[in-house]
Design a protein around this motif. Sequence first.
Motif, PDB file in Angstrom:
ATOM      1  N   ARG A 112      -7.759  -4.516  13.610  1.00  5.91           N
ATOM      2  CA  ARG A 112      -6.761  -4.951  12.619  1.00  5.91           C
ATOM      3  C   ARG A 112      -7.402  -5.827  11.551  1.00  5.91           C
ATOM      4  O   ARG A 112      -7.099  -5.706  10.361  1.00  5.91           O
ATOM      5  CB  ARG A 112      -5.634  -5.717  13.283  1.00  5.91           C
ATOM      6  N   ARG A 113      -8.264  -6.728  11.989  1.00  3.84           N
ATOM      7  CA  ARG A 113      -8.917  -7.632  11.036  1.00  3.84           C
ATOM      8  C   ARG A 113      -9.817  -6.852  10.088  1.00  3.84           C
ATOM      9  O   ARG A 113      -9.796  -7.075   8.876  1.00  3.84           O
ATOM     10  CB  ARG A 113      -9.721  -8.691  11.805  1.00  3.84           C
ATOM     11  N   VAL A 114     -10.585  -5.919  10.633  1.00  4.97           N
ATOM     12  CA  VAL A 114     -11.475  -5.104   9.799  1.00  4.97           C
ATOM     13  C   VAL A 114     -10.657  -4.266   8.822  1.00  4.97           C
ATOM     14  O   VAL A 114     -10.984  -4.192   7.631  1.00  4.97           O
ATOM     15  CB  VAL A 114     -12.398  -4.216  10.665  1.00  4.97           C
ATOM     16  N   ALA A 115      -9.583  -3.657   9.296  1.00  6.08           N
ATOM     17  CA  ALA A 115      -8.743  -2.838   8.413  1.00  6.08           C
ATOM     18  C   ALA A 115      -8.188  -3.675   7.264  1.00  6.08           C
ATOM     19  O   ALA A 115      -8.163  -3.226   6.110  1.00  6.08           O
ATOM     20  CB  ALA A 115      -7.616  -2.195   9.215  1.00  6.08           C
ATOM     21  N   GLY A 116      -7.764  -4.887   7.565  1.00  2.38           N
ATOM     22  CA  GLY A 116      -7.258  -5.771   6.517  1.00  2.38           C
ATOM     23  C   GLY A 116      -8.325  -6.151   5.510  1.00  2.38           C
ATOM     24  O   GLY A 116      -8.064  -6.197   4.302  1.00  2.38           O
ATOM     25  N   ARG A 122     -16.211   4.012  14.780  1.00  4.87           N
ATOM     26  CA  ARG A 122     -15.133   4.835  15.331  1.00  4.87           C
ATOM     27  C   ARG A 122     -14.555   4.182  16.587  1.00  4.87           C
ATOM     28  O   ARG A 122     -13.341   4.116  16.766  1.00  4.87           O
ATOM     29  CB  ARG A 122     -15.634   6.245  15.613  1.00  4.87           C
ATOM     30  N   TYR A 123     -15.424   3.663  17.459  1.00  2.97           N
ATOM     31  CA  TYR A 123     -14.954   2.982  18.670  1.00  2.97           C
ATOM     32  C   TYR A 123     -14.116   1.749  18.329  1.00  2.97           C
ATOM     33  O   TYR A 123     -13.099   1.490  18.957  1.00  2.97           O
ATOM     34  CB  TYR A 123     -16.121   2.565  19.560  1.00  2.97           C
ATOM     35  N   ILE A 124     -14.566   0.997  17.355  1.00  2.00           N
ATOM     36  CA  ILE A 124     -13.820  -0.201  16.957  1.00  2.00           C
ATOM     37  C   ILE A 124     -12.454   0.178  16.402  1.00  2.00           C
ATOM     38  O   ILE A 124     -11.425  -0.338  16.838  1.00  2.00           O
ATOM     39  CB  ILE A 124     -14.594  -1.021  15.904  1.00  2.00           C
ATOM     40  N   MET A 125     -12.431   1.081  15.457  1.00  2.71           N
ATOM     41  CA  MET A 125     -11.193   1.387  14.748  1.00  2.71           C
ATOM     42  C   MET A 125     -10.206   2.207  15.577  1.00  2.71           C
ATOM     43  O   MET A 125      -9.019   2.208  15.298  1.00  2.71           O
ATOM     44  CB  MET A 125     -11.506   2.082  13.419  1.00  2.71           C
ATOM     45  N   SER A 126     -10.687   2.873  16.610  1.00  4.01           N
ATOM     46  CA  SER A 126      -9.781   3.673  17.441  1.00  4.01           C
ATOM     47  C   SER A 126      -9.333   2.922  18.687  1.00  4.01           C
ATOM     48  O   SER A 126      -8.580   3.448  19.490  1.00  4.01           O
ATOM     49  CB  SER A 126     -10.460   4.976  17.851  1.00  4.01           C
ATOM     50  N   ASP A 127      -9.808   1.704  18.867  1.00  2.00           N
ATOM     51  CA  ASP A 127      -9.496   0.902  20.058  1.00  2.00           C
ATOM     52  C   ASP A 127      -9.919   1.625  21.328  1.00  2.00           C
ATOM     53  O   ASP A 127      -9.255   1.563  22.354  1.00  2.00           O
ATOM     54  CB  ASP A 127      -8.006   0.547  20.092  1.00  2.00           C
ATOM     55  N   ALA A 128     -11.032   2.327  21.255  1.00  3.50           N
ATOM     56  CA  ALA A 128     -11.531   3.081  22.409  1.00  3.50           C
ATOM     57  C   ALA A 128     -12.198   2.185  23.442  1.00  3.50           C
ATOM     58  O   ALA A 128     -12.346   2.581  24.583  1.00  3.50           O
ATOM     59  CB  ALA A 128     -12.518   4.157  21.945  1.00  3.50           C
ATOM     60  N   LYS A 129     -12.600   1.010  23.042  1.00  2.00           N
ATOM     61  CA  LYS A 129     -13.222   0.071  23.968  1.00  2.00           C
ATOM     62  C   LYS A 129     -12.380  -1.190  24.046  1.00  2.00           C
ATOM     63  O   LYS A 129     -11.618  -1.499  23.136  1.00  2.00           O
ATOM     64  CB  LYS A 129     -14.644  -0.286  23.507  1.00  2.00           C
ATOM     65  N   LYS A 130     -12.555  -1.924  25.133  1.00  2.00           N
ATOM     66  CA  LYS A 130     -11.782  -3.146  25.327  1.00  2.00           C
ATOM     67  C   LYS A 130     -12.373  -4.321  24.547  1.00  2.00           C
ATOM     68  O   LYS A 130     -11.653  -5.161  24.046  1.00  2.00           O
ATOM     69  CB  LYS A 130     -11.735  -3.471  26.817  1.00  2.00           C
ATOM     70  N   ASP A 131     -13.685  -4.386  24.463  1.00  2.00           N
ATOM     71  CA  ASP A 131     -14.356  -5.507  23.812  1.00  2.00           C
ATOM     72  C   ASP A 131     -15.344  -5.010  22.765  1.00  2.00           C
ATOM     73  O   ASP A 131     -15.838  -3.895  22.839  1.00  2.00           O
ATOM     74  CB  ASP A 131     -15.121  -6.348  24.842  1.00  2.00           C
TER      75      ASP A 131
END
Length: 80
Positions: free
Chosen positions: A9-13, A37-46
Amino acid sequence: MTLNAAVARRVAGLLEKHGITQYRLVVDSGLTHSAMRYIMSDAKKDVRLSTIAKICTVFNMTLDEFFNDKVFNLENIDFD
């Protein structure tokens, strides 16, 4: 939400605020396309702090500035 979702969310903003694309962020930060892609798709927890630091360099901001957003209020983050 997960910490990764908060980072996404922060990166998208920031992308919207600065008028740049995810592709430009990847190129300028040195991240891989898959990492973004992993960050923006919430594919990972951390998300690794070093990854966030690379993102911060593109936006010319400190880690403190990056995390100084209501999305990172601890009551919003699911650590399970």
